[in-house]
Motif scaffolding. Structure first.
Motif, PDB file in Angstrom:
ATOM      1  N   ASN A   1       0.837  -1.194   0.000  1.00 50.42           N
ATOM      2  CA  ASN A   1       0.000   0.000   0.000  1.00 50.42           C
ATOM      3  C   ASN A   1       0.881   1.257   0.000  1.00 50.42           C
ATOM      4  O   ASN A   1       1.764   1.402   0.845  1.00 50.42           O
ATOM      5  CB  ASN A   1      -0.890  -0.009   1.252  1.00 50.42           C
ATOM      6  N   PRO A   2       0.670   2.190  -0.942  1.00 52.43           N
ATOM      7  CA  PRO A   2       1.470   3.424  -0.959  1.00 52.43           C
ATOM      8  C   PRO A   2       1.433   4.203   0.353  1.00 52.43           C
ATOM      9  O   PRO A   2       2.405   4.894   0.696  1.00 52.43           O
ATOM     10  CB  PRO A   2       0.824   4.238  -2.096  1.00 52.43           C
ATOM     11  N   LEU A   3       0.360   4.092   1.112  1.00 53.06           N
ATOM     12  CA  LEU A   3       0.303   4.758   2.414  1.00 53.06           C
ATOM     13  C   LEU A   3       1.353   4.208   3.359  1.00 53.06           C
ATOM     14  O   LEU A   3       1.990   4.949   4.118  1.00 53.06           O
ATOM     15  CB  LEU A   3      -1.095   4.589   3.021  1.00 53.06           C
ATOM     16  N   VAL A   4       1.549   2.915   3.327  1.00 56.02           N
ATOM     17  CA  VAL A   4       2.565   2.286   4.172  1.00 56.02           C
ATOM     18  C   VAL A   4       3.962   2.691   3.718  1.00 56.02           C
ATOM     19  O   VAL A   4       4.837   2.994   4.538  1.00 56.02           O
ATOM     20  CB  VAL A   4       2.410   0.744   4.151  1.00 56.02           C
ATOM     21  N   ILE A   5       4.172   2.724   2.414  1.00 53.43           N
ATOM     22  CA  ILE A   5       5.476   3.126   1.868  1.00 53.43           C
ATOM     23  C   ILE A   5       5.799   4.553   2.282  1.00 53.43           C
ATOM     24  O   ILE A   5       6.902   4.857   2.769  1.00 53.43           O
ATOM     25  CB  ILE A   5       5.474   2.996   0.333  1.00 53.43           C
ATOM     26  N   ALA A   6       4.841   5.467   2.081  1.00 54.58           N
ATOM     27  CA  ALA A   6       5.068   6.873   2.419  1.00 54.58           C
ATOM     28  C   ALA A   6       5.348   7.041   3.906  1.00 54.58           C
ATOM     29  O   ALA A   6       6.282   7.765   4.294  1.00 54.58           O
ATOM     30  CB  ALA A   6       3.861   7.705   2.011  1.00 54.58           C
ATOM     31  N   LEU A   7       4.572   6.385   4.753  1.00 58.35           N
ATOM     32  CA  LEU A   7       4.770   6.501   6.194  1.00 58.35           C
ATOM     33  C   LEU A   7       6.136   5.969   6.606  1.00 58.35           C
ATOM     34  O   LEU A   7       6.832   6.577   7.424  1.00 58.35           O
ATOM     35  CB  LEU A   7       3.666   5.731   6.932  1.00 58.35           C
ATOM     36  N   PHE A   8       6.547   4.864   6.020  1.00 56.61           N
ATOM     37  CA  PHE A   8       7.836   4.258   6.352  1.00 56.61           C
ATOM     38  C   PHE A   8       8.982   5.220   6.056  1.00 56.61           C
ATOM     39  O   PHE A   8       9.890   5.398   6.882  1.00 56.61           O
ATOM     40  CB  PHE A   8       8.007   2.963   5.554  1.00 56.61           C
TER      41      PHE A   8
END
Length: 225
Positions: free
Chosen positions: A45-52
């Motif tokens: 999920n791009p949200l997980v990538i961005a948060l990481f």
């Protein structure tokens, strides 16, 4: 003393929650962290990538304040700042609990401090963060919510992000004082805008003046007399 106790209790509470009350780890957590780290993002999920990756920017933001603050402390700031790249607020909270108010900067800036003090660094971090946020907003919010409820890694990382947003004012007051920048309205603007408030501050704050130690000592003696 109240401040020290407050940060200490918050640190202990965060540890207890993360290890005993947060959702359990999923079997694929290690594989997820590995893929995020090496750029194999297929199916994530791009949200997980961005948060990481934003969680890798936060330690730089804090270092841009803490390493200057640490010059006048009995404890070194750099071990806590360095550890924050791995564990975020878990590493920064003990420093916030142990530090003393420090509205002055002693000595000269080394190469690392000059880089962190540069407005170019702040602008670069802001651009990188804006790109990450724009990418993350393309993600699946329902899937992220489901992972937040079932994955300790996602759950604690999200809380760590929120905590880092809330803790920033603890170092901001003294950093503004070291730069002779008294602007209460700007302080609250920076404080109330999560993530981008601190980034804007790094992009516009005045450069920190360098003071020789003997000059600083003579100034303190003059004030005392």
């Amino acid at each position: 003393m109240t401040r020290k106790i407050g940060f200490g209790l918050l640190w202990l509470g965060f540890i207890v929650y993360a290890f005993f009350l947060a959702p359990p780890d999923r079997p694929d957590t290690f594989e997820l962290i590995k893929n995020l780290s090496i750029g194999q993002w297929q199916g994530i999920n791009p949200l997980v990538i961005a948060l990481f990756y934003i969680m890798g920017i936060w330690p730089v933001i804090y270092s841009a304040l803490a390493l200057f603050d640490g010059r006048g402390q009995k404890i070194r700031a750099w071990p806590f700042a360095s550890a924050s790249f791995a564990v975020g607020a878990f590493a920064l909270l003990p420093y916030l609990a142990l530090r003393q108010p420090n509205p002055q900067f002693q000595g000269q800036k080394n190469a690392v401090l000059k880089l962190l003090d540069s407005r170019v660094t702040g602008v670069g971090l802001t651009i990188a963060t804006a790109i990450l946020v724009a990418y993350g907003l393309q993600g699946n919010w329902s899937d992220f919510a489901q992972q937040w409820q079932t994955s300790r890694f996602i759950h604690v990382m999200s809380l760590d992000f929120a905590l880092l947003c809330l803790l920033f004012p603890a170092l901001l007051t003294d950093d503004m004082a070291r730069r002779d920048w008294k602007n209460p309205a700007l302080f609250w603007l920076i404080t109330l805008i999560p993530l981008f408030g601190p980034l804007i501050y790094l992009s516009v704050r005045p450069s920190l003046p360098e003071r020789e130690l003997d000059t600083l000592s003579s100034q303190q003696q003059t004030v005392t007399n």
